[in-house]
Design an enzyme around this catalytic site. Structure first.
Site, PDB file in Angstrom:
ATOM      1  N   ASN A   8      60.693  76.013 -29.831  1.00 29.52           N
ATOM      2  CA  ASN A   8      61.550  75.501 -28.758  1.00 29.52           C
ATOM      3  C   ASN A   8      62.624  74.591 -29.367  1.00 29.52           C
ATOM      4  O   ASN A   8      62.332  73.460 -29.744  1.00 29.52           O
ATOM      5  CB  ASN A   8      60.668  74.728 -27.757  1.00 29.52           C
ATOM      6  CG  ASN A   8      61.481  74.112 -26.641  1.00 29.52           C
ATOM      7  OD1 ASN A   8      62.658  74.439 -26.455  1.00 29.52           O
ATOM      8  ND2 ASN A   8      60.860  73.223 -25.889  1.00 29.52           N
ATOM      9  N   TRP A   9      63.846  75.121 -29.424  1.00 29.04           N
ATOM     10  CA  TRP A   9      64.927  74.364 -30.070  1.00 29.04           C
ATOM     11  C   TRP A   9      65.496  73.276 -29.151  1.00 29.04           C
ATOM     12  O   TRP A   9      66.315  72.483 -29.583  1.00 29.04           O
ATOM     13  CB  TRP A   9      66.059  75.309 -30.476  1.00 29.04           C
ATOM     14  CG  TRP A   9      65.697  76.302 -31.527  1.00 29.04           C
ATOM     15  CD1 TRP A   9      64.502  76.413 -32.185  1.00 29.04           C
ATOM     16  CD2 TRP A   9      66.533  77.338 -32.050  1.00 29.04           C
ATOM     17  NE1 TRP A   9      64.557  77.459 -33.084  1.00 29.04           N
ATOM     18  CE2 TRP A   9      65.783  78.043 -33.015  1.00 29.04           C
ATOM     19  CE3 TRP A   9      67.840  77.757 -31.790  1.00 29.04           C
ATOM     20  CZ2 TRP A   9      66.306  79.116 -33.725  1.00 29.04           C
ATOM     21  CZ3 TRP A   9      68.364  78.836 -32.494  1.00 29.04           C
ATOM     22  CH2 TRP A   9      67.606  79.510 -33.449  1.00 29.04           C
ATOM     23  N   LYS A  10      65.114  73.309 -27.893  1.00 27.80           N
ATOM     24  CA  LYS A  10      65.657  72.349 -26.904  1.00 27.80           C
ATOM     25  C   LYS A  10      67.194  72.415 -26.937  1.00 27.80           C
ATOM     26  O   LYS A  10      67.720  73.505 -27.071  1.00 27.80           O
ATOM     27  CB  LYS A  10      65.093  70.955 -27.160  1.00 27.80           C
ATOM     28  CG  LYS A  10      63.561  71.008 -27.262  1.00 27.80           C
ATOM     29  CD  LYS A  10      62.887  69.688 -27.253  1.00 27.80           C
ATOM     30  CE  LYS A  10      61.377  69.912 -27.365  1.00 27.80           C
ATOM     31  NZ  LYS A  10      60.596  68.696 -27.274  1.00 27.80           N
ATOM     32  N   HIS A  98      58.800  72.776 -18.420  1.00 26.67           N
ATOM     33  CA  HIS A  98      58.683  71.856 -19.560  1.00 26.67           C
ATOM     34  C   HIS A  98      58.768  70.411 -19.049  1.00 26.67           C
ATOM     35  O   HIS A  98      59.549  70.113 -18.152  1.00 26.67           O
ATOM     36  CB  HIS A  98      59.779  72.134 -20.595  1.00 26.67           C
ATOM     37  CG  HIS A  98      59.518  71.427 -21.888  1.00 26.67           C
ATOM     38  ND1 HIS A  98      59.743  70.086 -22.048  1.00 26.67           N
ATOM     39  CD2 HIS A  98      59.015  71.883 -23.067  1.00 26.67           C
ATOM     40  CE1 HIS A  98      59.394  69.732 -23.285  1.00 26.67           C
ATOM     41  NE2 HIS A  98      58.952  70.805 -23.922  1.00 26.67           N
ATOM     42  N   GLU A 100      60.132  67.849 -20.150  1.00 28.43           N
ATOM     43  CA  GLU A 100      61.453  67.202 -20.216  1.00 28.43           C
ATOM     44  C   GLU A 100      62.291  67.562 -18.989  1.00 28.43           C
ATOM     45  O   GLU A 100      63.088  66.758 -18.513  1.00 28.43           O
ATOM     46  CB  GLU A 100      62.166  67.617 -21.519  1.00 28.43           C
ATOM     47  CG  GLU A 100      61.565  66.892 -22.717  1.00 28.43           C
ATOM     48  CD  GLU A 100      61.732  67.608 -24.041  1.00 28.43           C
ATOM     49  OE1 GLU A 100      62.484  68.596 -24.116  1.00 28.43           O
ATOM     50  OE2 GLU A 100      61.077  67.182 -25.019  1.00 28.43           O
ATOM     51  N   GLU A 178      50.682  70.966 -23.029  1.00 29.74           N
ATOM     52  CA  GLU A 178      51.538  70.027 -23.747  1.00 29.74           C
ATOM     53  C   GLU A 178      51.384  68.625 -23.157  1.00 29.74           C
ATOM     54  O   GLU A 178      52.116  68.253 -22.229  1.00 29.74           O
ATOM     55  CB  GLU A 178      52.999  70.440 -23.605  1.00 29.74           C
ATOM     56  CG  GLU A 178      53.348  71.756 -24.243  1.00 29.74           C
ATOM     57  CD  GLU A 178      54.763  71.723 -24.790  1.00 29.74           C
ATOM     58  OE1 GLU A 178      54.929  71.993 -25.974  1.00 29.74           O
ATOM     59  OE2 GLU A 178      55.691  71.410 -24.034  1.00 29.74           O
ATOM     60  N   GLY A 184      57.205  65.059 -29.035  1.00 29.38           N
ATOM     61  CA  GLY A 184      58.282  64.373 -29.734  1.00 29.38           C
ATOM     62  C   GLY A 184      57.934  62.969 -30.205  1.00 29.38           C
ATOM     63  O   GLY A 184      58.802  62.197 -30.600  1.00 29.38           O
ATOM     64  N   SER A 221      54.001  67.567 -31.002  1.00 34.88           N
ATOM     65  CA  SER A 221      53.976  67.029 -32.373  1.00 34.88           C
ATOM     66  C   SER A 221      53.164  67.871 -33.356  1.00 34.88           C
ATOM     67  O   SER A 221      52.442  67.338 -34.201  1.00 34.88           O
ATOM     68  CB  SER A 221      53.487  65.581 -32.372  1.00 34.88           C
ATOM     69  OG  SER A 221      54.378  64.764 -31.642  1.00 34.88           O
ATOM     70  N   GLY A 242      58.356  72.024 -31.153  1.00 37.27           N
ATOM     71  CA  GLY A 242      59.692  71.489 -30.882  1.00 37.27           C
ATOM     72  C   GLY A 242      60.375  71.036 -32.149  1.00 37.27           C
ATOM     73  O   GLY A 242      60.922  71.842 -32.907  1.00 37.27           O
TER      74      GLY A 242
HETATM   75  P1  PGA Z   1      57.501  68.531 -30.283  1.00 38.62           P
HETATM   76  O1  PGA Z   1      57.922  69.262 -28.938  1.00 38.62           O
HETATM   77  O2  PGA Z   1      56.908  69.565 -31.194  1.00 38.62           O
HETATM   78  O3  PGA Z   1      58.785  67.956 -30.819  1.00 38.62           O
HETATM   79  O4  PGA Z   1      56.523  67.471 -29.936  1.00 38.62           O
HETATM   80  C1  PGA Z   1      57.089  70.223 -28.350  1.00 38.62           C
HETATM   81  C2  PGA Z   1      57.718  70.721 -27.062  1.00 38.62           C
HETATM   82  O5  PGA Z   1      58.385  69.950 -26.379  1.00 38.62           O
HETATM   83  O6  PGA Z   1      57.572  71.898 -26.709  1.00 38.62           O
END
Ligand code: PGA
Length: 262
Positions: A8-10, A98, A100, A178, A184, A221, A242
């Protein structure tokens, strides 16, 4: 056991040139391992060109996901992208719910439910993200903490999954566990607790939606320092990665860590 790697590149990177480079780095898990399924989840704007580029290079096994989708197929919805548009572009998966988006864009369970249904109806596969916000470690005993996490996730699944998918289209839905506090932050869940949560989610999908073989990923993470702990659990069908997906060296180290144990 074969695992899914969803990168997931966001909202990264900032140019198509960089996106193309990232694509090749994200292919590393497939090297010497044809059983691995890699799903690239770039921003909408790069999807079409990345799919074409992957096709031209013969990366046949590579899958693509969008990071979101709208619940209507067409109409006056400025700025939105429809499931049918994605399907017609050659996109196979979509991430829905997600944390976010839940947090920054006030996405509700009701919206997520509509998106899941519309995406599955359009023939897209869904990666539905769920996870508790907080573990309150140190405040309560561990069993109680996990019980609270399970009850939080159960409520999300009950609200996010449309009843229409019961006994239908089951292969098209993957859940990503998640925990929000692990995303993150560099503070991943322990592999043991993640596996317990994932087992619980699978039991829920089997008993409430009659899934025969549910797939559940872990996200939060994931990196070279902890990947060895996670891969050993058969319950964990793969990872939603991520920040590490944006770091070519880190991906290399993850693969090395896994291969080292084989
Ligand atoms: P992260 O993000 O690996 O940076 O913790 C995971 C995600 O949001 O899918």
């Amino acid at each position: 056991m074969a695992k899914i790697w969803a990168f997931n590149w966001k909202m990264n990177p900032q140019s198509f040139g960089e996106a193309k480079r990232l694509l090749t780095y994200n292919l590393q898990p497939t090297t010497n391992n044809k059983n691995v399924e890699v799903i690239i989840c770039p921003p909408f704007v790069y999807l079409e060109k990345l799919i074409a580029s992957a096709f031209a290079k013969g990366y046949g096994g590579l899958r693509f996901a969008s990071q979101d989708v709208f619940w209507e197929n067409k109409g006056a919805y400025t700025g939105e992208i429809s499931p049918i548009m994605l399907k017609n572009l050659g996109v196979e998966y979509v991430i829905i719910g997600h944390s976010e988006r839940r947090k920054h864009l006030a996405e509700t369970d009701e919206m997520i439910n509509k998106k899941v249904l519309a995406a599955l109806k359009a023939g897209l596969k869904v990666i539905l993200c769920v996870g508790e916000e907080n573990r309150e470690l140190g405040i309560m005993n561990k069993k109680l903490v996990i019980r609270k996490a399970k009850s939080y996730v159960k409520k999300q699944l009950e609200k996010d999954l449309p009843p229409q998918i019961l006994k239908k289209n089951l292969g098209g839905l993957i859940v990503a566990y998640e925990p929000v506090w692990a995303i993150g932050t560099g503070l991943a869940d322990t592999s043991e607790d993640a596996a317990e949560m994932i087992k619980y989610i699978k039991e829920f999908l089997i008993s409430n939606f009659q899934f025969s073989n549910p797939k559940v990923l872990y996200g939060g993470s994931v990196g070279s320092k902890n990947i060895k702990d996670f891969v050993q659990y058969n319950e964990i069908n793969g990872f939603l990665v991520g920040s590490a997906s944006l770091k070519p060296l880190e991906i290399g180290k993850i693969i090395m860590a896994i291969n080292h144990d084989k």
